[in-house]
Design an enzyme around this catalytic site. Structure first.
Site, mmCIF file in Angstrom:
data_model
loop_
_atom_site.group_PDB
_atom_site.id
_atom_site.type_symbol
_atom_site.label_atom_id
_atom_site.label_comp_id
_atom_site.label_asym_id
_atom_site.label_seq_id
_atom_site.Cartn_x
_atom_site.Cartn_y
_atom_site.Cartn_z
ATOM 1 N N LYS A 147 0.847 -1.188 0.000
ATOM 2 C CA LYS A 147 0.000 0.000 0.000
ATOM 3 C C LYS A 147 0.882 1.237 0.000
ATOM 4 O O LYS A 147 1.963 1.236 0.602
ATOM 5 C CB LYS A 147 -0.901 0.005 1.253
ATOM 6 C CG LYS A 147 -1.664 1.311 1.476
ATOM 7 C CD LYS A 147 -2.393 1.318 2.810
ATOM 8 C CE LYS A 147 -3.003 2.690 3.065
ATOM 9 N NZ LYS A 147 -3.723 2.762 4.347
ATOM 10 N N GLU A 197 -8.704 12.025 12.912
ATOM 11 C CA GLU A 197 -7.959 10.818 13.274
ATOM 12 C C GLU A 197 -7.021 11.007 14.454
ATOM 13 O O GLU A 197 -6.080 11.805 14.404
ATOM 14 C CB GLU A 197 -7.163 10.305 12.069
ATOM 15 C CG GLU A 197 -6.453 8.999 12.316
ATOM 16 C CD GLU A 197 -5.894 8.382 11.045
ATOM 17 O OE1 GLU A 197 -5.272 7.309 11.141
ATOM 18 O OE2 GLU A 197 -6.068 8.965 9.955
#
Length: 393
Positions: A147, A197
């Site tokens: 990723k 976050e």
């Protein structure tokens, strides 16, 4: 340090005064600073090491601050995506904590207008960004990395300088449940944002984190479509794989430093004003009582939610593909006190303001079956947080 409403209401309403220093709001503990005792620009490369140079330097600064009469010194500011670059940290002369709900209730019913936008430019443009994603997908399909997070910017030029106090009022009003921050920068201007976050929160020996990875656009005009979008995200193989890479890496990183660690195997759904996110609530207890919020945050930073996995190869690909230096974007912002408590959030849904020039930032996680056009749209939705604050949605 217990969160209390330490400002009179009149003080809370003076956003210009609030934005002269560092401002951070959280459902756990919100604070604002006054003055600057000392700045710390040292890169945080070894800040995860309890006996490393950075932590030793920080302990010395805290001890010196106490001798100068600062009873409970704290470190505040921002750390860049690339930890080898200088940090934007400082120990203020004083700080106060307050209840975020009190600040939000002090928002004026009519928010100040921001200056008209003269020009806005996507960096890179659509064609270059989608080609970046396609190149990354081809590399990932070749087997390395698993990723990578690619980002893009939006450069805005306004008719007149932007009042960051007016901007942060709008950001708070439009994103009441996010973590809000205003960080004064050494070169002038400020870093402003509404992050969804949590990277790391620590109180005593207990810590928590809530990584986000995997997103879907919300449908505010249709409750049924909105629920369907969240349900589709929860069952998306691509997004669940992307999220699993993040949580697996964080578990492996935290386990050796934890006496207790809980990492759920199935993510949950959380929302912002514009997006659904896959989230995992991580909780733990440190083995070594000398750990502090900064050492744990730097142990994790950057997570695969910010760079990719494995990190070294993902960072190499980011440097190869992205046509700009992220600097503070994709880093972390927050605070840590001399007792080791603190909170750090991911520097996303944010922008820098320098007079009449504003630069906004958004990124997306790329895996083997990512679609370039879809990633362009996802980053566009993420930019909406700040674009809406300028009336440019």
């Amino acid at each position: 340090m217990v969160e209390t409403s330490t400002f009179e209401n009149a003080w809370l309403k003076d956003f210009s005064a609030l934005c002269r220093g560092f401002l951070f709001t959280s459902p756990w503990r919100s604070l604002v600073t006054q003055g600057c005792y000392t700045t710390i620009a040292t890169p945080v490369q070894d800040a995860a090491l309890l006996q490393g140079d950075f932590q030793q330097q920080l302990r010395q600064h805290f001890a010196a601050a106490k001798k100068q009469g600062i009873a409970n010194p704290i470190l505040v500011g921002a750390i860049p995506f690339d930890v080898s670059q200088p940090a934007a940290l400082f120990i203020p002369e004083s700080h106060r904590t307050f209840n975020r709900a009190d600040l939000q209730s002090a928002l004026p019913s009519s928010l100040s207008e921001l200056p008209q936008v003269r020009r806005r430019t996507a960096v890179p443009d659509h064609a270059v960004f989608t080609r970046m994603v396609a190149d990354a997908v081809a590399t990932i399909q070749g087997g390395d990395p698993d990723k990578v997070v690619l980002s893009r910017l939006m450069d805005i030029v306004t008719e007149h300088p932007v009042d960051t106090a007016a901007l942060i009022q709008r950001v708070i009003a439009q994103n009441p449940n996010s973590y809000h921050f205003h960080v004064p920068l050494a070169e002038g201007g400020a870093l402003v944002g509404a992050s969804p976050e949590l990277m790391l929160r620590k109180q005593g020996r207990d810590f928590s984190s809530c990584p986000l990875a995997g997103s879907a656009r919300r449908h505010p005009d249709s409750a049924s479509e909105d629920r369907a979008a969240g349900n589709t995200l929860m069952h998306s193989g691509k997004d669940r794989h992307e999220h699993q890479l993040v949580t697996d890496a964080m578990r492996a990183t935290l386990q050796p430093r934890s006496r207790l660690l809980s990492v759920p195997t199935v993510p949950s759904l959380i929302t912002t004003a514009t997006l659904w996110h896959l989230a995992t609530q991580i909780d733990g207890e440190v083995q070594d009582e000398r750990e502090n919020a900064l050492s744990l945050a730097c142990l994790l930073h950057p997570t695969p939610a910010l760079s990719g996995f494995p990190h070294a190869r993902a960072q190499q690909l980011i440097q190869q593909l992205e046509p700009f230096d992220r600097q503070l974007f994709g880093g972390i912002v927050g605070w840590c006190d001399s007792e080791g408590n603190g909170e750090w959030v991911v520097t996303i849904r944010c922008g820098t303001v320098h007079g009449a020039r504003v630069r906004l930032f958004a990124g997306a996680g790329i895996v083997a079956d990512s679609q370039p056009e879809s990633e362009w749209r996802e980053t566009g939705v993420k930019l909406d947080t700040m674009l809406r604050a300028f009336g440019l949605q």
